[in-house]
Enzyme design. Structure first.
Site, PDB file in Angstrom:
ATOM      1  N   ARG A 133       4.808  -0.878   3.014  1.00  0.00           N
ATOM      2  CA  ARG A 133       4.429  -1.177   4.396  1.00  0.00           C
ATOM      3  C   ARG A 133       5.683  -1.334   5.241  1.00  0.00           C
ATOM      4  O   ARG A 133       6.488  -2.226   5.016  1.00  0.00           O
ATOM      5  CB  ARG A 133       3.570  -2.447   4.422  1.00  0.00           C
ATOM      6  CG  ARG A 133       3.275  -2.950   5.819  1.00  0.00           C
ATOM      7  CD  ARG A 133       2.083  -3.880   5.854  1.00  0.00           C
ATOM      8  NE  ARG A 133       2.072  -4.874   4.800  1.00  0.00           N
ATOM      9  CZ  ARG A 133       2.807  -5.995   4.812  1.00  0.00           C
ATOM     10  NH1 ARG A 133       3.632  -6.237   5.803  1.00  0.00           N
ATOM     11  NH2 ARG A 133       2.715  -6.872   3.819  1.00  0.00           N
ATOM     12  N   HIS A 137       2.020  -7.022   8.291  1.00  0.00           N
ATOM     13  CA  HIS A 137       0.617  -6.838   7.928  1.00  0.00           C
ATOM     14  C   HIS A 137      -0.283  -7.019   9.140  1.00  0.00           C
ATOM     15  O   HIS A 137      -1.280  -6.329   9.300  1.00  0.00           O
ATOM     16  CB  HIS A 137       0.225  -7.829   6.831  1.00  0.00           C
ATOM     17  CG  HIS A 137      -1.225  -7.803   6.481  1.00  0.00           C
ATOM     18  ND1 HIS A 137      -1.764  -6.871   5.627  1.00  0.00           N
ATOM     19  CD2 HIS A 137      -2.263  -8.588   6.879  1.00  0.00           C
ATOM     20  CE1 HIS A 137      -3.066  -7.076   5.511  1.00  0.00           C
ATOM     21  NE2 HIS A 137      -3.388  -8.109   6.262  1.00  0.00           N
ATOM     22  N   TYR A 146       9.526 -12.782   3.368  1.00  0.00           N
ATOM     23  CA  TYR A 146       9.268 -12.599   1.937  1.00  0.00           C
ATOM     24  C   TYR A 146       9.810 -11.298   1.356  1.00  0.00           C
ATOM     25  O   TYR A 146       9.968 -11.184   0.150  1.00  0.00           O
ATOM     26  CB  TYR A 146       7.761 -12.703   1.645  1.00  0.00           C
ATOM     27  CG  TYR A 146       6.881 -11.811   2.494  1.00  0.00           C
ATOM     28  CD1 TYR A 146       6.678 -10.472   2.162  1.00  0.00           C
ATOM     29  CD2 TYR A 146       6.241 -12.299   3.621  1.00  0.00           C
ATOM     30  CE1 TYR A 146       5.867  -9.661   2.928  1.00  0.00           C
ATOM     31  CE2 TYR A 146       5.417 -11.501   4.394  1.00  0.00           C
ATOM     32  CZ  TYR A 146       5.237 -10.177   4.053  1.00  0.00           C
ATOM     33  OH  TYR A 146       4.431  -9.360   4.823  1.00  0.00           O
TER      34      TYR A 146
END
Length: 242
Positions: A133, A137, A146
């Site tokens: 990705r 999100h 993260y």
């Protein structure tokens, strides 16, 4: 168009797709369904229920897992101890395929083969498309909290699927810079026209949100619709958008 509406529940589209596929099989239709979901969905019961049902009844369905490595913010290593997600197909007696999800041609080949298999009555397939990705999100997500430093840059620089496909086409003399510029200009004009059209559309009546939810409105929907109309009438407020 045979395209299901979007839904927010993680993995809940999988049982729907399997159920529709089974229904088409009972009608002896030579067709198949395809459901796409993220790696995080494989931790949901709906994924396992759908895959198990598909295997037992050989439902003509293709399950495509877009494994971007992080789900929302949890690494794949915390989702499962399996070496791959594709191997989970073995437990359900269905075909499993591990594919480079950033290789457009590989994805086309494997998805086409899986759909052909499903339509011919040979059962479902689980495809794990390994990808990444490139953005957050959602608007509430900050992947920098993260994702390891440099990981995103490596994927963008070396594995971007659009760049890879363009290089492949150029090497085959099927694409060049002139065509690229012409396409980009065409798309800019198309987007501008679409935005203009959307902004000039009249604002729909607020009660239309209750339409086309079911073939016949349920008593609860009718009640909610009336409550909204009564509220708007009492407050003398219309519908406005920022």
């Amino acid at each position: 168009m045979n395209v299901f509406g979007l839904q927010i529940g993680i993995a809940e589209q999988i049982p729907h797709a399997v159920g529709v596929a089974w229904g088409m099989k009972l009608k002896r239709a030579k067709t198949a369904t395809l459901a796409m979901f993220g790696d995080g969905a494989t931790s949901e019961g709906a994924f396992h229920e759908g895959a198990n049902f598909a295997g037992v009844f050989k439902a003509p369905v293709v399950l495509v897992c877009q494994n971007n490595g992080w789900a929302i913010s949890v690494p794949r290593s915390r989702q499962t101890a399996s070496e791959t997600l594709a191997q989970k197909a073995v437990a359900y007696g269905i075909t499993g395929r591990l594919v480079d999800g950033n290789d457009v041609l590989a994805m086309y080949r494997e998805t086409t083969a899986a759909l052909k298999q499903a339509r011919s009555g040979q059962g479902p397939t689980l495809i794990e498309a390994v990808t990444y990705r490139f953005g957050p999100h959602s608007t509430a997500d900050d992947p920098q909290r993260y994702q390891p430093a440099g990981e995103l840059t490596e994927w963008k620089d070396q594995r971007d699927p659009i760049t890879r496909l363009r290089i492949c086409l150029e090497r085959e003399k099927l694409w060049d810079e002139t065509r690229q510029r012409a396409l980009e200009e065409e798309l800019r004009e198309y987007i501008a026209r679409s935005i203009t059209t959307a902004l000039t559309e009249p604002i729909p009546a607020p009660e239309t949100m209750f339409e086309q939810v079911y073939a016949e409105p349920t008593p609860i929907l009718n009640q909610q619709r009336q409550e909204l109309l009564d509220h708007l009438k009492a407050t003398q407020k219309g519908v406005t958008f920022p």
